[in-house]
Design an enzyme around this catalytic site. Structure first.
Site: not given
Length: 452
Positions: A54, A274
């Site tokens: 991420d 997400e």
């Protein structure tokens, strides 16, 4: 709202929210336009001592990447590389890395060193560099000092940091002041107490300015009452209620936001949208999210993939790109090789970053990873930056046109090599696009045989 049936009429006051419908998602299918190549391990990971996933750039208010004395900076979630990959989210720490060329990256250390960020661990967000100050938006997961891990999520801000450079490199230093910016209201955005689904989400803040107005996008869930007629009354489908939320700063203050109605709903379709983010090009707003195969509602088959939607304005009627929403996914025989994609504008293309996830693993579910010996769980996890994928944006259509090296993150003014595909050319033949017709199960890892 794009209504396919009465199933999508919800008992709430946001009936005009654009929807990703079951009819859209039913069209999800791999093709030569949306499948990335097989990923092989790099010569060296970003940092051998760390699992890294991420990732996001330090940016300025206009969305451009901040260049500070010739350095560009990325933030990423991280943990020790000695930890089993499945446990990394329980101890996630945000670290920063810096580079002069977007190819070679140096580990800078924990962003919030010397302070106490909110939550028992910190999940993904975004970062703003404004007038010499760093605003680090993040997800505060759990609560500091809790005896057992919880999954409470709040959108938080660390502010007050600054950037220092010298002949030895770059440092982000405090002091930091941490605060909660946003929590769900229970009306537009589901609270943890309201949640009935497989997971609960209120996370992934992404700073964005449009036409002089200041926003945060985030991942959330839409409250759906138990007696709702949504999804044709199907209670199992109603538990899948992901949304893309948005908050606005009325004054432009990057530390003060108010909730607004969501940009997009996926009720009856998907539980997790997400890391939502936007690219604006020629009057078209491209909204992107990442999602998993297992977070699609019963009766729908999706992939771990980047999904996208387009509208003519920020609050416009978002339509799924390519008809279904599928933009970029992994090959059938490496379905979990990359995840958590983030698209950046680069001239005629979008450059899509991700992290190198589980490779040499082609079982249909990530749950099967837990059956592997610990040594194999570690070996099969990339835990570093994935190759950057080049994506052509053309109205409501997209196409994969090439890749760059692991962790190559060029800026918009940096030239790219020729793409592997140009409009009008024959599509390159890539054998990993579809499984063999004779026996799609050939070559699958026999988890039981490797379980110690």
């Amino acid at each position: 709202m794009n209504l396919e049936s009465d199933d999508l009429l919800l008992d709430r006051d946001v009936h005009d929210t654009p929807a990703w419908t079951r009819a859209h998602a039913a069209g999800i299918e791999r093709s030569d336009e949306n499948v990335a190549p097989i990923i092989y391990p790099p010569d060296a990971p970003l940092d051998p001592d760390l699992h890294v996933w991420d990732t996001w750039f330090l940016r300025r208010r206009d969305g451009s990447v901040a260049e500070i004395d010739g350095y560009r900076v990325i933030f990423a979630l991280s943990s020790s590389s000695a930890l089993l990959p499945g446990k990394r989210h329980d101890v996630a720490t945000i670290r920063y890395f810096y580079s002069r060329d977007g190819r070679e990256w140096t580990t800078g250390g924990p962003v919030f060193e010397g302070s106490e960020p909110l939550g028992s661990r910190q999940w993904a967000g975004s970062a703003l560099y404004d007038d010499g100050e760093v605003f680090a938006y993040y997800t505060a997961s759990g609560r500091r000092g809790e005896a057992e891990l919880t999954y409470t999520q709040r959108i938080a801000l660390g502010r007050g940091g600054s950037v220092e450079t010298d002949g030895d490199g770059l440092r982000i230093v405090g002091p930091w002041e941490h605060s909660v910016l946003l929590e769900p209201d229970g009306e537009r955005y589901e609270t943890e107490a309201q949640s009935r689904g497989m997971t609960y989400t209120f996370r992934d803040p992404w700073f964005f300015e449009d036409d002089g107005r200041t926003y945060l996008l985030f991942e959330a869930n839409t409250p759906v009452p138990e007696d709702s007629a949504a999804c044709g009354g199907d209670a199992a489908q109603r538990e899948f209620n992901g949304s893309v939320g948005i908050a606005e700063s009325p004054t432009g203050d990057p530390a003060a936001f108010e909730l607004r109605p969501p940009l997009l709903d996926a009720v009856c379709v998907n539980q997790e949208l997400e890391r939502p983010h936007l690219i604006v090009r020629d009057g078209t707003y491209y909204l992107f999210v990442s999602s998993h195969d297992h977070t699609f509602a019963p009766g729908l088959d999706g992939y771990d993939a980047l999904y996208g939607f387009a509208a003519d304005s920020l609050r416009g009627d978002y339509e799924p790109l390519n008809g279904s929403g599928l933009v970029l996914t992994n090959p059938w025989n490496a379905p979990f090789q990359a995840y958590s994609w983030l698209a950046d504008d680069h001239g005629d293309e979008a450059l899509v970053t991700a992290f190198f996830n589980y490779f040499d693993f082609d079982r249909p579910s990530l749950d099967d990873v837990a059956h592997l010996p610990e040594s194999e769980q570690l070996r099969r996890f990339g835990g570093t930056l994935a190759p950057t994928v080049r994506l052509r944006l053309d109205g409501r259509r997209t196409r994969v046109v090439g890749t760059l090296d692991h962790g190559h993150l060029p800026l918009p003014d940096e030239e790219l090599p020729e793409p592997w595909w140009e409009p009008g050319e024959d599509v390159p033949v890539r054998e990993y696009l579809t499984p063999p017709e004779a026996d799609a199960g050939d070559g699958l890892l026999d988890v039981a045989e490797t379980d110690g």
